[in-house]
Motif scaffolding. Sequence first.
Motif, PDB file in Angstrom:
ATOM      1  N   THR A   1      35.712  51.958  38.282  1.00 22.18           N
ATOM      2  CA  THR A   1      34.834  50.814  37.685  1.00 22.18           C
ATOM      3  C   THR A   1      33.705  50.400  38.584  1.00 22.18           C
ATOM      4  O   THR A   1      32.556  51.000  37.852  1.00 22.18           O
TER       5      THR A   1
ATOM      6  N   ARG B   1      30.893  34.559  49.101  1.00 19.24           N
ATOM      7  CA  ARG B   1      31.949  34.254  48.005  1.00 19.24           C
ATOM      8  C   ARG B   1      32.557  32.938  48.221  1.00 19.24           C
ATOM      9  O   ARG B   1      33.228  32.720  49.325  1.00 19.24           O
TER      10      ARG B   1
ATOM     11  N   ASN C   1      37.443  31.673  44.423  1.00 20.66           N
ATOM     12  CA  ASN C   1      37.399  32.739  43.893  1.00 20.66           C
ATOM     13  C   ASN C   1      38.316  33.833  44.252  1.00 20.66           C
ATOM     14  O   ASN C   1      37.811  34.479  45.159  1.00 20.66           O
TER      15      ASN C   1
ATOM     16  N   HIS D   1      44.254  46.135  45.663  1.00 19.57           N
ATOM     17  CA  HIS D   1      44.582  47.411  45.169  1.00 19.57           C
ATOM     18  C   HIS D   1      45.703  48.213  45.876  1.00 19.57           C
ATOM     19  O   HIS D   1      45.815  48.087  46.993  1.00 19.57           O
TER      20      HIS D   1
ATOM     21  N   ARG E   1      45.571  45.939  41.112  1.00 18.55           N
ATOM     22  CA  ARG E   1      45.416  47.137  40.142  1.00 18.55           C
ATOM     23  C   ARG E   1      45.540  48.403  40.971  1.00 18.55           C
ATOM     24  O   ARG E   1      45.582  48.419  42.251  1.00 18.55           O
TER      25      ARG E   1
ATOM     26  N   SER F   1      34.396  43.257  43.902  1.00 17.59           N
ATOM     27  CA  SER F   1      33.143  44.233  43.789  1.00 17.59           C
ATOM     28  C   SER F   1      32.175  43.985  44.898  1.00 17.59           C
ATOM     29  O   SER F   1      32.123  42.869  45.743  1.00 17.59           O
TER      30      SER F   1
ATOM     31  N   SER G   1      37.352  46.237  35.820  1.00 17.41           N
ATOM     32  CA  SER G   1      38.693  46.058  35.042  1.00 17.41           C
ATOM     33  C   SER G   1      38.551  45.119  34.212  1.00 17.41           C
ATOM     34  O   SER G   1      38.135  44.025  34.387  1.00 17.41           O
TER      35      SER G   1
ATOM     36  N   ARG H   1      39.371  38.630  31.538  1.00 18.85           N
ATOM     37  CA  ARG H   1      38.237  39.207  31.695  1.00 18.85           C
ATOM     38  C   ARG H   1      38.339  40.632  30.783  1.00 18.85           C
ATOM     39  O   ARG H   1      38.900  41.341  31.091  1.00 18.85           O
TER      40      ARG H   1
ATOM     41  N   GLY I   1      35.974  36.008  36.507  1.00 20.99           N
ATOM     42  CA  GLY I   1      34.614  36.392  36.277  1.00 20.99           C
ATOM     43  C   GLY I   1      33.931  35.057  35.279  1.00 20.99           C
ATOM     44  O   GLY I   1      33.036  35.621  34.756  1.00 20.99           O
TER      45      GLY I   1
HETATM   46  O1  TXA Z   1      36.996  46.704  38.509  1.00 18.27           O
HETATM   47  C1  TXA Z   1      37.329  45.714  39.335  1.00 18.27           C
HETATM   48  O2  TXA Z   1      38.095  44.996  38.763  1.00 18.27           O
HETATM   49  C2  TXA Z   1      36.547  45.647  40.758  1.00 18.27           C
HETATM   50  C3  TXA Z   1      36.992  46.919  41.556  1.00 18.27           C
HETATM   51  C4  TXA Z   1      36.416  46.901  42.809  1.00 18.27           C
HETATM   52  O3  TXA Z   1      38.411  47.004  41.492  1.00 18.27           O
HETATM   53  N1  TXA Z   1      36.784  44.359  41.405  1.00 18.27           N
HETATM   54  C5  TXA Z   1      36.297  43.324  40.817  1.00 18.27           C
HETATM   55  O4  TXA Z   1      36.582  42.258  41.591  1.00 18.27           O
HETATM   56  O5  TXA Z   1      35.621  43.256  39.904  1.00 18.27           O
HETATM   57  P1  TXA Z   1      35.897  40.702  41.497  1.00 18.27           P
HETATM   58  O6  TXA Z   1      36.262  39.912  42.967  1.00 18.27           O
HETATM   59  O7  TXA Z   1      34.270  41.058  41.369  1.00 18.27           O
HETATM   60  O8  TXA Z   1      36.233  40.132  40.346  1.00 18.27           O
HETATM   61  C6  TXA Z   1      37.903  39.715  40.413  1.00 18.27           C
HETATM   62  C7  TXA Z   1      38.062  38.522  39.460  1.00 18.27           C
HETATM   63  C8  TXA Z   1      37.413  37.300  39.775  1.00 18.27           C
HETATM   64  O9  TXA Z   1      36.446  36.877  38.760  1.00 18.27           O
HETATM   65  C9  TXA Z   1      38.467  36.529  40.128  1.00 18.27           C
HETATM   66  O10 TXA Z   1      38.546  35.258  39.644  1.00 18.27           O
HETATM   67  C10 TXA Z   1      39.681  37.219  39.369  1.00 18.27           C
HETATM   68  O11 TXA Z   1      39.480  38.577  39.270  1.00 18.27           O
HETATM   69  N2  TXA Z   1      41.030  36.861  40.141  1.00 18.27           N
HETATM   70  C11 TXA Z   1      41.630  37.542  41.121  1.00 18.27           C
HETATM   71  N3  TXA Z   1      42.748  36.859  41.507  1.00 18.27           N
HETATM   72  C12 TXA Z   1      43.240  36.019  40.623  1.00 18.27           C
HETATM   73  C13 TXA Z   1      44.310  35.300  40.106  1.00 18.27           C
HETATM   74  N4  TXA Z   1      45.302  35.553  40.889  1.00 18.27           N
HETATM   75  N5  TXA Z   1      44.262  34.772  39.032  1.00 18.27           N
HETATM   76  C14 TXA Z   1      43.039  34.545  38.257  1.00 18.27           C
HETATM   77  N6  TXA Z   1      42.145  35.341  38.513  1.00 18.27           N
HETATM   78  C15 TXA Z   1      41.988  36.384  39.438  1.00 18.27           C
END
Ligand code: TXA
Length: 324
Positions: free
Chosen positions: A30, A53, A57, A62, A116, A138, A176, A190, A219
């Motif tokens: 991604t 960050r 959030n 992974h 994931r 990210s 993702s 998302r 997100g």
């Molecule tokens: O494709 C992707 O998902 C990429 C690659 C690196 O794996 N990662 C990514 O991570 O986009 P990030 O941190 O930019 O976005 C992750 C989102 C955040 O908006 C966060 O709020 C949500 O995932 N998130 C993480 N853990 C969560 C949880 N326990 N409950 C609800 N939302 C969660």
Amino acid sequence: MTFVTETGKDIEKAARLLTEASLVAIPTETVYGLAGNALNEAAVAQIFEVKKRPANNPLIVHVHGTDQLNGIVRHTPDLALKLFDAFSPGPLTIILPKSTAVSSLVSAGQNTVAVRIPDNQITLDLLRLVQFPLAAPSANTFMSISPTRPAHVLAQLGGKIPYILDGGSCNRGIESTIVGVEENRIVVYRSGAVSGTELSRLGVEVVSVSNSAGVRAPGMFKKHYAPNTKLLLTKSIAETATMYEGNAIGLLTFGDGVVTGNFEVVRNLSTSGDVNEAAYNLYDALFELDNLSLDFIICPFLPDCGIGVGINDRLQKAATIIIN
Ligand code: TXA
Ligand code: MG
């Protein structure tokens, strides 16, 4: 801490650094992730610091396979297992009940953890080598454009991390899809690289809350994925170009239609009108145009089908003004 950031293909080196609780940018299908040992609080704290960050959030964890879930989740509902079966390795993140092994720093205090299995051989090999799960948002600074090439990571995080593991360009291009599982339905928090249509093939109800107001979900910070240059997201390129005439404008287009207007630069996301190709090119095009000191970037909405739904979601969060 400051570093001379190196870019390379040395998986052993990346593994060594991660084992010492340092951070490494990793390739996924991604976008690039800013990875650290998900079970090491110091590493996780550094991720938040480097990315600037906010602590509320949470991060995605992974893993290389569902056999690694044991250590990080309390249990995996059947529907989640079906989703892993159908879409993993791949661009689907599933929110699951968190085990105590995962620090609440990762989950931002929630009792769930997002997991994931990325579809990238280099990172799967790395995950097998280190044997611990990797927390990775990210690899951009907070609210900025997500990186899909090593150079994008270097431009944002150069000097702040020791190593970028080079996996070339990310072949999907947007983040993702994030889902939660309830009784017998899938909730999309998302939209992303796995489309709603693909999810619905499992035969259970799919509901999306990814654009609902007031929902606390992933997100959903209002400004996100944004270039520094003002982005005008529009239904009509020609009208918007006329409205902003006299400014230095960069245009993102899609498809083979003729565009009229005065543009400094035009970059087509996909001349053949393929939303997957557009996703692959999107962040790279935004990075490129953002470096040209333009007054505005104009971009049209893309077709709301397949990954186009996720692209339009990102564009709306990146936009300064939306002209409907
Ligand atoms: O494709 C992707 O998902 C990429 C690659 C690196 O794996 N990662 C990514 O991570 O986009 P990030 O941190 O930019 O976005 C992750 C989102 C955040 O908006 C966060 O709020 C949500 O995932 N998130 C993480 N853990 C969560 C949880 N326990 N409950 C609800 N939302 C969660
Ligand atoms: Mg992000």
